[in-house]
Write an enzyme that holds these catalytic residues in place. Structure first.
Site, mmCIF file in Angstrom:
data_model
loop_
_atom_site.group_PDB
_atom_site.id
_atom_site.type_symbol
_atom_site.label_atom_id
_atom_site.label_comp_id
_atom_site.label_asym_id
_atom_site.label_seq_id
_atom_site.Cartn_x
_atom_site.Cartn_y
_atom_site.Cartn_z
ATOM 1 N N GLU A 1 -3.106 32.678 -5.282
ATOM 2 C CA GLU A 1 -2.604 31.459 -5.917
ATOM 3 C C GLU A 1 -2.035 30.489 -4.884
ATOM 4 O O GLU A 1 -2.176 29.275 -5.019
ATOM 5 C CB GLU A 1 -1.560 31.798 -6.981
ATOM 6 C CG GLU A 1 -2.079 32.654 -8.123
ATOM 7 C CD GLU A 1 -3.347 32.094 -8.763
ATOM 8 O OE1 GLU A 1 -3.508 30.856 -8.793
ATOM 9 O OE2 GLU A 1 -4.181 32.898 -9.223
ATOM 10 N N HIS B 1 -4.658 28.298 -3.455
ATOM 11 C CA HIS B 1 -4.944 27.072 -4.200
ATOM 12 C C HIS B 1 -3.965 25.957 -3.822
ATOM 13 O O HIS B 1 -4.351 24.784 -3.724
ATOM 14 C CB HIS B 1 -4.869 27.331 -5.702
ATOM 15 C CG HIS B 1 -6.004 28.138 -6.225
ATOM 16 N ND1 HIS B 1 -7.326 27.824 -5.983
ATOM 17 C CD2 HIS B 1 -6.019 29.259 -6.996
ATOM 18 C CE1 HIS B 1 -8.109 28.714 -6.581
ATOM 19 N NE2 HIS B 1 -7.342 29.596 -7.200
ATOM 20 N N HIS C 1 -4.891 22.336 -2.226
ATOM 21 C CA HIS C 1 -4.393 21.075 -2.777
ATOM 22 C C HIS C 1 -3.749 20.224 -1.695
ATOM 23 O O HIS C 1 -3.983 19.010 -1.614
ATOM 24 C CB HIS C 1 -3.388 21.369 -3.894
ATOM 25 C CG HIS C 1 -2.937 20.153 -4.626
ATOM 26 N ND1 HIS C 1 -1.663 20.020 -5.145
ATOM 27 C CD2 HIS C 1 -3.568 18.991 -4.933
ATOM 28 C CE1 HIS C 1 -1.545 18.843 -5.733
ATOM 29 N NE2 HIS C 1 -2.686 18.203 -5.617
#
Length: 220
Positions: free
Chosen positions: A96, A99, A103
């Site tokens: 996670e 991610h 970004h």
């Protein structure tokens, strides 16, 4: 028909993928990491080492509900991951964070997926209503439904590189002192099992699209 065969294969793979991710996660959820870190601590450490001090890490209910929310810059980890000290917990937490790093770097497939997501969300809610109304009222509504479903398929296709890349980033981060070399293998198994679910979802979406196109040609 070929699309029925593809859909059947996709559904079988999807069923297998769900079993695989559940069994792999549950197996390594029972294997404690030598580091003694919790998922939250690992997420925080990786975020900080990458300069992402503004990204928060919060707990969320459920099982395998872990995700990164780019709108609020929050990583939400399920209780088993947030407080867990297992290899599975650390692997999912690192994924996670992958991610969040995507970004921050402006990783294009992630940006593309985020832009497609609202359209895909609309499609998932209304596509079958449009298809049903298309058979009752006008074939044009079926065509509109297919266009919306195309967004769902594109979303699933773009999701694949996003998820694979996040897993690669996770393994790189874990392999820099967070887990031992012996623990990298199990971490890969957890992340590969999770990736298989996205492959299955993509195949199911493509199979459904072909089915919708067939229904449209019959209606016309």
């Amino acid at each position: 028909m070929d699309y029925y065969l593809l859909l059947m294969i996709a559904l079988i793979i999807s069923f297998y993928a769900q079993i695989k991710v559940t069994t792999s996660f549950n197996k390594y959820l029972k294997v404690p990491s030598n580091s003694g870190y919790t998922g939250r601590e690992v997420a925080r450490e990786i975020l900080d080492r990458n300069g992402l001090y503004d990204v928060r890490v919060e707990p969320i209910g459920g099982n395998l509900t872990d995700h990164y929310d780019p709108r609020t810059n929050v990583i939400r980890l399920s209780n088993n991951v947030y407080n867990g000290r297992s290899i599975a917990s650390l692997s999912v937490a690192a994924h996670e964070v992958g991610h969040a790093i995507q970004h921050a770097e402006g990783y294009f497939p992630l940006i593309l997926r985020n832009n497609i997501a609202p359209i895909a969300g609309i499609g998932s809610r209304f596509v079958w209503i449009l298809i049903f109304l298309g058979f009752l009222i006008s074939p044009f509504l079926i065509e509109v439904g297919i266009i919306l479903y195309l967004a769902i398929v594109l979303f699933q296709i773009v999701t694949l590189p996003v998820e694979f890349n996040a897993s690669r980033r996770a393994l790189y981060q874990l392999d820099t002192g967070i887990v031992t070399s012996d623990e990298i293998g199990p971490a890969k198994k957890v992340l590969k099992a999770a990736a298989l679910t996205y492959v299955a979802a993509t195949l199911v979406a493509i199979g459904q699209l072909l089915r919708l196109m067939s229904l449209s040609s019959r209606r016309n």
